[in-house]
Design a protein around this motif. Structure first.
Motif, mmCIF file in Angstrom:
data_model
loop_
_atom_site.group_PDB
_atom_site.id
_atom_site.type_symbol
_atom_site.label_atom_id
_atom_site.label_comp_id
_atom_site.label_asym_id
_atom_site.label_seq_id
_atom_site.Cartn_x
_atom_site.Cartn_y
_atom_site.Cartn_z
ATOM 1 N N GLY A 84 0.788 -1.227 0.000
ATOM 2 C CA GLY A 84 0.000 0.000 0.000
ATOM 3 C C GLY A 84 0.818 1.274 0.000
ATOM 4 N N VAL A 85 2.102 1.182 -0.309
ATOM 5 C CA VAL A 85 2.949 2.375 -0.365
ATOM 6 C C VAL A 85 2.731 3.035 -1.727
ATOM 7 N N PRO A 86 2.280 4.300 -1.740
ATOM 8 C CA PRO A 86 1.968 4.950 -3.018
ATOM 9 C C PRO A 86 3.218 5.437 -3.753
ATOM 10 N N VAL A 114 14.879 8.245 2.754
ATOM 11 C CA VAL A 114 14.122 7.787 3.919
ATOM 12 C C VAL A 114 13.212 8.904 4.429
ATOM 13 N N LEU A 115 13.748 10.115 4.536
ATOM 14 C CA LEU A 115 12.961 11.239 5.040
ATOM 15 C C LEU A 115 11.773 11.541 4.125
ATOM 16 N N GLY A 116 11.986 11.516 2.824
ATOM 17 C CA GLY A 116 10.907 11.789 1.887
ATOM 18 C C GLY A 116 9.767 10.793 2.005
ATOM 19 N N ILE A 117 10.114 9.519 2.078
ATOM 20 C CA ILE A 117 9.080 8.490 2.220
ATOM 21 C C ILE A 117 8.364 8.633 3.554
ATOM 22 N N TRP A 118 9.124 8.861 4.603
ATOM 23 C CA TRP A 118 8.533 8.977 5.934
ATOM 24 C C TRP A 118 7.581 10.166 6.022
ATOM 25 N N LEU A 119 7.963 11.306 5.438
ATOM 26 C CA LEU A 119 7.096 12.489 5.489
ATOM 27 C C LEU A 119 5.766 12.247 4.764
ATOM 28 N N VAL A 120 5.839 11.672 3.576
ATOM 29 C CA VAL A 120 4.604 11.405 2.837
ATOM 30 C C VAL A 120 3.742 10.381 3.582
ATOM 31 N N GLU A 121 4.367 9.349 4.107
ATOM 32 C CA GLU A 121 3.613 8.329 4.834
ATOM 33 C C GLU A 121 3.057 8.866 6.149
ATOM 34 N N ARG A 122 3.740 9.787 6.766
ATOM 35 C CA ARG A 122 3.240 10.408 8.006
ATOM 36 C C ARG A 122 1.954 11.177 7.733
ATOM 37 N N ALA A 128 1.796 7.001 13.657
ATOM 38 C CA ALA A 128 1.986 5.648 14.198
ATOM 39 C C ALA A 128 2.371 4.639 13.112
ATOM 40 N N GLN A 129 1.817 4.795 11.919
ATOM 41 C CA GLN A 129 2.062 3.835 10.846
ATOM 42 C C GLN A 129 3.109 4.302 9.834
ATOM 43 N N ALA A 130 3.637 5.497 10.012
ATOM 44 C CA ALA A 130 4.587 6.039 9.021
ATOM 45 C C ALA A 130 5.879 5.230 8.975
ATOM 46 N N TRP A 131 6.424 4.899 10.122
ATOM 47 C CA TRP A 131 7.699 4.187 10.123
ATOM 48 C C TRP A 131 7.586 2.756 9.586
ATOM 49 N N PRO A 132 6.564 1.971 9.986
ATOM 50 C CA PRO A 132 6.435 0.635 9.388
ATOM 51 C C PRO A 132 6.273 0.691 7.865
ATOM 52 N N SER A 133 5.528 1.650 7.374
ATOM 53 C CA SER A 133 5.360 1.798 5.934
ATOM 54 C C SER A 133 6.677 2.189 5.272
ATOM 55 N N THR A 134 7.434 3.048 5.932
ATOM 56 C CA THR A 134 8.748 3.454 5.410
ATOM 57 C C THR A 134 9.701 2.267 5.375
ATOM 58 N N LYS A 135 9.642 1.414 6.390
ATOM 59 C CA LYS A 135 10.503 0.227 6.405
ATOM 60 C C LYS A 135 10.174 -0.715 5.258
#
Length: 166
Positions: A84-86, A114-122, A128-135
Protein backbone atom coordinates in the motif's frame (compact mmCIF):
# COMPACT_ATOMS: atom_id res chain seq x y z
CA UNK A 1 51.23 -7.81 -19.98
CA UNK A 2 51.89 -5.63 -22.98
CA UNK A 3 49.80 -2.46 -22.87
CA UNK A 4 50.81 -1.60 -26.42
CA UNK A 5 48.71 -4.55 -27.56
CA UNK A 6 45.27 -3.16 -28.33
CA UNK A 7 43.48 -6.38 -27.28
CA UNK A 8 45.01 -6.23 -23.80
CA UNK A 9 44.14 -2.56 -23.46
CA UNK A 10 40.54 -3.21 -24.50
CA UNK A 11 40.31 -6.09 -22.01
CA UNK A 12 41.62 -3.90 -19.18
CA UNK A 13 39.30 -1.00 -19.99
CA UNK A 14 36.31 -3.35 -20.30
CA UNK A 15 37.23 -5.06 -17.02
CA UNK A 16 37.49 -1.73 -15.22
CA UNK A 17 34.12 -0.61 -16.62
CA UNK A 18 32.50 -3.88 -15.56
CA UNK A 19 34.04 -3.71 -12.07
CA UNK A 20 32.92 -0.09 -11.69
CA UNK A 21 29.46 -1.16 -12.81
CA UNK A 22 29.25 -3.85 -10.14
CA UNK A 23 30.49 -1.37 -7.52
CA UNK A 24 28.15 1.28 -8.94
CA UNK A 25 25.14 -0.78 -7.95
CA UNK A 26 26.11 -0.39 -4.30
CA UNK A 27 27.34 3.20 -4.61
CA UNK A 28 24.31 4.95 -6.07
CA UNK A 29 26.30 7.58 -7.97
CA UNK A 30 27.12 5.31 -10.92
CA UNK A 31 24.62 3.59 -13.25
CA UNK A 32 25.84 0.15 -12.25
CA UNK A 33 24.13 -2.38 -14.47
CA UNK A 34 24.31 -0.14 -17.53
CA UNK A 35 28.02 0.51 -16.98
CA UNK A 36 28.76 -3.21 -16.63
CA UNK A 37 26.85 -3.96 -19.83
CA UNK A 38 28.64 -1.11 -21.65
CA UNK A 39 31.96 -2.70 -20.65
CA UNK A 40 30.91 -5.93 -22.39
CA UNK A 41 29.67 -3.95 -25.39
CA UNK A 42 33.01 -2.14 -25.61
CA UNK A 43 34.86 -5.48 -25.41
CA UNK A 44 32.66 -7.06 -28.08
CA UNK A 45 33.13 -4.24 -30.58
CA UNK A 46 36.81 -3.44 -30.00
CA UNK A 47 38.29 -6.59 -28.48
CA UNK A 48 40.18 -9.19 -30.44
CA UNK A 49 38.04 -12.18 -29.43
CA UNK A 50 36.79 -14.51 -32.15
CA UNK A 51 33.70 -13.30 -34.04
CA UNK A 52 31.01 -15.73 -32.94
CA UNK A 53 32.19 -15.94 -29.33
CA UNK A 54 32.21 -12.21 -28.64
CA UNK A 55 28.71 -11.81 -30.08
CA UNK A 56 27.46 -14.74 -28.01
CA UNK A 57 28.94 -13.14 -24.89
CA UNK A 58 27.31 -9.81 -25.77
CA UNK A 59 23.92 -11.47 -26.36
CA UNK A 60 24.10 -13.40 -23.07
CA UNK A 61 25.23 -10.30 -21.15
CA UNK A 62 22.39 -8.32 -22.73
CA UNK A 63 19.85 -10.98 -21.72
CA UNK A 64 21.15 -11.03 -18.15
CA UNK A 65 21.07 -7.21 -17.96
CA UNK A 66 17.59 -6.86 -19.48
CA UNK A 67 16.07 -9.63 -17.37
CA UNK A 68 17.74 -8.21 -14.26
CA UNK A 69 16.45 -4.72 -15.01
CA UNK A 70 12.91 -6.02 -15.57
CA UNK A 71 12.93 -8.03 -12.36
CA UNK A 72 14.43 -5.05 -10.51
CA UNK A 73 11.39 -2.94 -11.34
CA UNK A 74 8.64 -5.57 -11.30
CA UNK A 75 9.25 -7.50 -8.08
CA UNK A 76 9.84 -4.60 -5.62
CA UNK A 77 7.07 -2.58 -7.28
CA UNK A 78 4.63 -5.43 -6.77
CA UNK A 79 5.62 -5.69 -3.11
CA UNK A 80 5.20 -1.94 -2.61
CA UNK A 81 1.78 -2.01 -4.23
CA UNK A 82 0.77 -4.95 -2.02
CA UNK A 83 2.02 -3.05 1.06
CA UNK A 84 0.00 0.00 0.00
CA UNK A 85 2.95 2.38 -0.37
CA UNK A 86 1.97 4.95 -3.02
CA UNK A 87 4.16 6.19 -5.85
CA UNK A 88 4.03 9.69 -4.35
CA UNK A 89 6.03 8.44 -1.37
CA UNK A 90 8.69 7.02 -3.69
CA UNK A 91 8.73 10.22 -5.74
CA UNK A 92 9.17 12.32 -2.59
CA UNK A 93 11.91 9.95 -1.45
CA UNK A 94 13.67 10.29 -4.79
CA UNK A 95 13.46 14.09 -4.82
CA UNK A 96 14.62 14.50 -1.23
CA UNK A 97 17.30 11.87 -1.85
CA UNK A 98 18.62 13.89 -4.77
CA UNK A 99 18.60 17.07 -2.71
CA UNK A 100 20.20 15.24 0.21
CA UNK A 101 22.96 13.95 -2.06
CA UNK A 102 24.13 17.51 -2.67
CA UNK A 103 23.56 18.75 0.89
CA UNK A 104 25.25 15.82 2.65
CA UNK A 105 27.43 13.98 0.08
CA UNK A 106 26.93 10.22 -0.30
CA UNK A 107 24.86 9.51 2.85
CA UNK A 108 22.49 12.38 2.06
CA UNK A 109 20.99 10.34 -0.75
CA UNK A 110 19.90 7.63 1.65
CA UNK A 111 18.86 10.05 4.37
CA UNK A 112 16.81 12.13 1.95
CA UNK A 113 15.16 9.04 0.49
CA UNK A 114 14.12 7.79 3.92
CA UNK A 115 12.96 11.24 5.04
CA UNK A 116 10.91 11.79 1.89
CA UNK A 117 9.08 8.49 2.22
CA UNK A 118 8.53 8.98 5.93
CA UNK A 119 7.10 12.49 5.49
CA UNK A 120 4.60 11.40 2.84
CA UNK A 121 3.61 8.33 4.83
CA UNK A 122 3.24 10.41 8.01
CA UNK A 123 0.73 12.63 6.25
CA UNK A 124 -1.01 9.70 4.55
CA UNK A 125 -1.32 7.11 7.36
CA UNK A 126 -0.43 9.08 10.46
CA UNK A 127 2.58 9.12 12.77
CA UNK A 128 1.99 5.65 14.20
CA UNK A 129 2.06 3.83 10.85
CA UNK A 130 4.59 6.04 9.02
CA UNK A 131 7.70 4.19 10.12
CA UNK A 132 6.43 0.64 9.39
CA UNK A 133 5.36 1.80 5.93
CA UNK A 134 8.75 3.45 5.41
CA UNK A 135 10.50 0.23 6.40
CA UNK A 136 8.52 -1.69 3.78
CA UNK A 137 9.57 0.85 1.15
CA UNK A 138 13.21 0.57 2.24
CA UNK A 139 13.03 -3.23 2.11
CA UNK A 140 11.73 -2.99 -1.46
CA UNK A 141 14.53 -0.57 -2.39
CA UNK A 142 17.07 -2.95 -0.85
CA UNK A 143 15.58 -5.85 -2.80
CA UNK A 144 15.84 -3.82 -6.01
CA UNK A 145 19.51 -3.12 -5.26
CA UNK A 146 20.17 -6.81 -4.57
CA UNK A 147 18.52 -7.82 -7.85
CA UNK A 148 20.54 -5.24 -9.80
CA UNK A 149 23.76 -6.32 -8.05
CA UNK A 150 23.08 -9.96 -8.95
CA UNK A 151 22.43 -8.99 -12.58
CA UNK A 152 25.64 -6.92 -12.74
CA UNK A 153 27.59 -9.84 -11.30
CA UNK A 154 25.93 -12.09 -13.87
CA UNK A 155 27.09 -9.77 -16.67
CA UNK A 156 30.61 -9.84 -15.20
CA UNK A 157 30.62 -13.65 -14.99
CA UNK A 158 29.45 -13.99 -18.60
CA UNK A 159 32.23 -11.64 -19.70
CA UNK A 160 34.90 -13.47 -17.68
CA UNK A 161 33.88 -16.81 -19.21
CA UNK A 162 33.99 -15.21 -22.66
CA UNK A 163 37.40 -13.74 -21.91
CA UNK A 164 38.75 -17.08 -20.70
CA UNK A 165 37.35 -18.87 -23.76
CA UNK A 166 39.31 -16.65 -26.16
Amino acid sequence: MDLTDSGTTVNIIAGIAIALGVIGVVIPVLPGLLLAWCGVLFWAFLGDASGALKWLVLVLATLVAVIGALIKYLVPGKRLKAAGVPNTALLAGGVLGLIGFFVVPVVGLILGFVLGIWLVERVRVGPAQAWPSTKRALAAAGLAMLIEFTAALGVAVVWVFGLLAT
